[in-house]
Scaffold this active site. Sequence first.
Site, mmCIF file in Angstrom:
data_model
loop_
_atom_site.group_PDB
_atom_site.id
_atom_site.type_symbol
_atom_site.label_atom_id
_atom_site.label_comp_id
_atom_site.label_asym_id
_atom_site.label_seq_id
_atom_site.Cartn_x
_atom_site.Cartn_y
_atom_site.Cartn_z
ATOM 1 N N GLY A 121 -6.284 2.732 5.232
ATOM 2 C CA GLY A 121 -6.177 4.607 4.923
ATOM 3 C C GLY A 121 -7.664 4.512 4.340
ATOM 4 O O GLY A 121 -8.198 5.554 4.800
ATOM 5 N N LEU A 122 -8.267 3.560 3.489
ATOM 6 C CA LEU A 122 -9.910 4.368 2.944
ATOM 7 C C LEU A 122 -10.908 3.805 3.896
ATOM 8 O O LEU A 122 -11.275 4.557 4.254
ATOM 9 C CB LEU A 122 -9.599 3.244 1.618
ATOM 10 C CG LEU A 122 -10.923 3.307 1.123
ATOM 11 C CD1 LEU A 122 -11.500 4.914 0.769
ATOM 12 C CD2 LEU A 122 -11.141 2.229 -0.148
ATOM 13 N N ASP B 34 -2.865 4.952 -0.977
ATOM 14 C CA ASP B 34 -3.550 4.095 -0.047
ATOM 15 C C ASP B 34 -2.786 4.455 0.911
ATOM 16 O O ASP B 34 -2.672 5.075 2.341
ATOM 17 C CB ASP B 34 -3.794 2.533 -0.171
ATOM 18 C CG ASP B 34 -4.819 2.384 1.457
ATOM 19 O OD1 ASP B 34 -6.460 3.005 0.986
ATOM 20 O OD2 ASP B 34 -4.055 1.649 2.202
ATOM 21 N N ASP C 106 16.605 -23.789 36.915
ATOM 22 C CA ASP C 106 16.867 -22.942 35.918
ATOM 23 C C ASP C 106 17.014 -23.598 34.684
ATOM 24 O O ASP C 106 16.558 -22.982 33.524
ATOM 25 C CB ASP C 106 18.610 -22.713 36.227
ATOM 26 C CG ASP C 106 19.256 -21.748 36.959
ATOM 27 O OD1 ASP C 106 18.506 -21.273 36.990
ATOM 28 O OD2 ASP C 106 20.478 -21.094 36.964
#
EC number: 1.3.7.7
Lengths: 428, 508
Positions: free
Chosen positions: B409-410, B274, B36
């Site tokens: 985006g672009l 954008d 453990d």
Amino acid sequence: MTELPRLPVSGGCRDEPILKQRGQREVFCGLTGIIWLHRKMQDAFFLVIGSRTCAHLLQSAAGVMIFAEPRFGTAILEETDLAGLADAQAELDKVVDQLLARRTDIKQLFLVGSCPSEVIKLDLSRAAERMTERYAPSVRVLNFSGSGIETTFTQGEDACLASMVPVLPKTDTRQLMLVGALPDVVEEQAVSLLSEMGISPIKVLPAPRSDIDLGVGDNTVFALTQPFLGDTHAALERRGARHLPAPFPFGEEGTTAWLRAIADEFEVDAETFERVTAAPRARARKAIAQASEALNGKSIFFFPDSQLEIPLARFLTRECGMTAIEVGAPFIHKSIVGPDLDMLAQGPTLSEGQDVDLQLDRCRAARPDLTVCGLGLANPLEADGLATKWAIELVFTPVHFFEQAGDLAGLFSRPVRRADLLKLEAAE
Amino acid sequence: MKLTVWTYEGPPHVGAMRVATGMKGLHYVLHAPQGDTYADLLFTMIERRDHRPPVTYTTFQARDLGSDTANLFKTSLLDAYERFKPEALIVGASCTAELIQDDPGGMAETMDIPVPVIPLELPSYQRKENFGADETFFQIVRALAKPMERTAQISCNLIGPTALGFRHRDDITELTSLLSDMGISVNVVAPMTSSPTDIKRMGAAHFNVLMYPETAETAARWMERELGQPFTKIVPIGVGATRDFVKEVAEITGVKPYLDDSRLRLPWYSKSVDSTYLTGKRVFLFGDGTHVATAARIARDEMGFEVVGMGCYNREMARPLRALAKEYGVEALISDDYLEVERVIEALQPEMILGTQMERHIGKRLGIPCAVISAPVHVQDFPARYSPQMGIEGANVIFDTWVHPLVMGLEEHLLHMFRDDFEFNDAAGPSHHGGHAAKPAADQTPAPETNTPVDAAIWLEAAEKELKKIPFFVRGKARRNTETYASLKGVSEISVDTLYEAKAHYAR
């Protein structure tokens, strides 16, 4: 080119007293062996019968690194399983049915015991027998224990391989068996070196697939590639196979000695041995010399972890010019690491088992240049200004034999070089 | 017995360790086998802590069973007290020790340790990590916190942050400054950063800020009842939630609501041109209940995504999450079964997953981008930079984090325009992926699944060729949509027409 072998140090460490302290241990349990075994045995599935802790451990140890669906899983015990054992067996059958239906590619299933299943005395060997009957011949079911109350870290592999030995078919063929799970690239190098010496047939345990023809018998001799395979060693001897004791194949010297033990057994002449090993030996020496520049004259301290500590200390002190302060191992099987102990110069404290707090006190007092330890201790020691090497990499990375000898030295020199490289005082 | 491949939560004693490790001057004596101790590395490696967790394990072995495990516990407890001299101790058992029934709490009581010793009852076979953290913090607070005079200035406690928490460290800084802007000081942050001495003076605060209900709700309720401290119900993750949180704090305290949003960028970034490409992106949310609930609001209202599914792995949050999902017109998935989550994601085919490190795996397998919003954590969830989730800066961080896995985006438009360019082919891969192609990982051959559709349609050559003209990052989806459409219509051969019929069918 022929280089003189380094002479044995007078006496070596074989009969040195061993420090044994009982206390908190800072080691992985044997379940972690599954992480490398499941990649090695391509048609095997490892089913841990345990608790949520076991599942969490495997996941943490695997480091959330496996992209494919892992070929291991946990059957998590629940309250109802703890209430009555008859139930647990039936539950286990259900889980295995579910698993094998999902993974039809599985040919070997290992039922792996854990701390909770050991404590409640869940009989996994009975379950394995029952399931073998049920799924034969398409799936073979075996069992072993990787529990933390029985095993540490690499002992899991030992337990697994040992469980495979009794069911190996009998063969009377005179053959060499290499024992221990190695990265494929390393395994191929070993087999190719030995084949070039004319040794054949060469078998490997564990085999990558269960349908590979692998037997054992009175004419089998075997060489261990890992020092933690004590139970497997015993199981193979019970099947009549004979062990070839040797130093472990770490570094140029260890690899040469290991190969020589096998070559002697198969009566390979000196010329052949030289022809096959000369070039890779020279490469190894060169690579080690380069990689170990940063290590020369530095001190090293081993916390117990993988049982590789003694062969590694032998390599680092004799081939890389380091001084060992303490060499801690979880267990010391003298019958297996004896040849390495013989070559290790007297001086370091040899310790077996652990009381981690006391050992940390010794380590901090000694302030070694490099400390080899498990992942739980590494960053705290770095924060104390001690350079560390994670022991776990020694198990996962290709480090055996000639071509990896330089990499092995490099694993140790990187943290030392890094400590020299960083100029952070001004930034802190 | 339950088959598990990955788990979202550890066992409850790991939750207790998260509380202990976040604190100072507290030590945890855990009756546990040697294996453990793996839990230590969660803190030292994943979180890069420079100290070992303050935990002593009794490390019993098989040979101790049935003889002296109880004595082993007592010795370990005494040694730990002597060595670490903590202000308080917590004692408990891990799953294996629970089975051997040594009763650490009872034994500790008989031992006259001169500091408070707090026993933990954490049923390992029923409960999980979050419960363990919540219960441990509650027991510590119950044992140590007392009613006392309030501070002169209006003050609060920040409760819930623990070690190994998802961005807890930075959320504390962000909230402290947000509250300070309102003229409210922080009395105690707990459990993370606090000591038992600090816990004793928690009663001096006027109210509690419940940062993470998962780990501190029980303590919050107890303090409301016993110390007369109301607590906040809104978790300030996202712009709207942060504004609502400020109002809630104002209502509780009577101070004027104030939020310095001069550095807030999310709303404008979201409106900027954008971001048009984010419109209606279909997202699936999965994680702990709190982070999923807050993420849902951000996704829909602040990013313009469509929430197509949500769920959490912690059953404790099932009820509120089910209710929330209904508001979003989806059904909540409450499950800690990784494979079930994967099945749902596969069926929903979202365009992005907002999930945990586990969903990142699923995303990788299915080729769906994923941003991580919740624990379980990974080393990369502890960045060196300041990176909160809460408050103003948290909203900014979330915008960046979520947009990042999507192609910008672009750049997406340019990829369309220049898709025949020799450097814009499939093998080149997008530039933000480090310049190497997404190669088929050898490791990624999953087992033959039994659920392969038997009536899979065949692609005609022309259709296959047309499919190749579709940009690679949407091609997988186009292929799946077309195949689904074909099987829906009972079409056995996929032609160019089928491809475009499917496109029209799924067009939004």
